[in-house]
Design an enzyme around this catalytic site. Structure first.
Site, short mmCIF file in Angstrom:
data_model
loop_
_atom_site.label_atom_id
_atom_site.label_comp_id
_atom_site.label_asym_id
_atom_site.label_seq_id
_atom_site.Cartn_x
_atom_site.Cartn_y
_atom_site.Cartn_z
N ALA A 255 0.83 -1.21 0.00
CA ALA A 255 0.00 0.00 0.00
C ALA A 255 0.87 1.25 0.00
O ALA A 255 0.51 2.26 -0.62
CB ALA A 255 -0.94 0.00 1.20
N GLY B 188 1.92 1.68 -3.51
CA GLY B 188 0.73 1.92 -4.32
C GLY B 188 0.18 3.32 -4.13
O GLY B 188 -0.27 3.96 -5.09
N ASP B 189 0.25 3.83 -2.91
CA ASP B 189 -0.19 5.20 -2.62
C ASP B 189 0.62 6.21 -3.43
O ASP B 189 0.06 7.11 -4.05
CB ASP B 189 -0.05 5.47 -1.13
CG ASP B 189 -0.34 6.91 -0.77
OD1 ASP B 189 -1.47 7.38 -1.02
OD2 ASP B 189 0.57 7.58 -0.23
N GLY B 190 1.92 6.04 -3.43
CA GLY B 190 2.79 6.96 -4.17
C GLY B 190 2.56 6.89 -5.67
O GLY B 190 2.52 7.91 -6.36
#
Length: 148
Positions: free
Chosen positions: A33, A36-38
């Site tokens: 995550a 994935g967030d970045g």
């Protein structure tokens, strides 16, 4: 400040490291995550600039409508029917991990957002750039359709 060639080599190796799908599947869902967030945030920023936006304050406000937990929860709910079994397993692992929920998000939205971000991180690290791109484009379209 002089950097040794060994340091530069180690940095490049870390940046270029490839992961097998089995390795990516075994990673901590919060680590998936995290990346994935970045990746999603970067994609949204590229999209806003590509739409012709130049005002940083407006772009920042606009990007929030895509990257906030409630938006990502809506995205993953819309995408679930087209996910593979492996992708759905990653989403569930990310959704079920225990972490601190921010004040500005509901616990349910935050859990699903973490699942969404874990999926993106998994696709990136396991070397599935086309699938990653397809899902991110659909994700942006989902939020665009929900806007008034």
């Amino acid at each position: 400040m002089e950097e040794s060639l060994t340091d530069l080599k180690l940095i490049n190796e870390a940046l270029e490291k490839k992961f097998a799908q089995t390795q990516a599947k075994a990673m901590n869902p919060l680590a998936l995550a995290y990346i994935g967030d970045g990746i999603f945030s970067d994609t949204v920023r590229k999209y806003l600039i590509g739409c012709g936006q130049q005002n940083v304050n407006l772009m920042t406000k606009a990007s929030i409508s895509y990257v906030r937990a409630s938006a990502q929860a809506q995205i993953i709910h819309a995408l679930i029917p087209e996910l593979t079994e492996d992708e759905l397993r990653i989403v569930k692992r990310g959704r079920n991990v225990h972490s601190q929920v921010p004040k500005n998000a509901s616990a349910a939205d935050y859990c699903y957002a973490t699942g969404f971000e874990a999926l993106l991180g998994y696709l990136h690290l396991s070397g599935e750039p086309q699938r990653l791109e397809d899902l991110m484009v659909k994700s942006i379209a989902i939020i665009n359709q929900l806007k008034p």
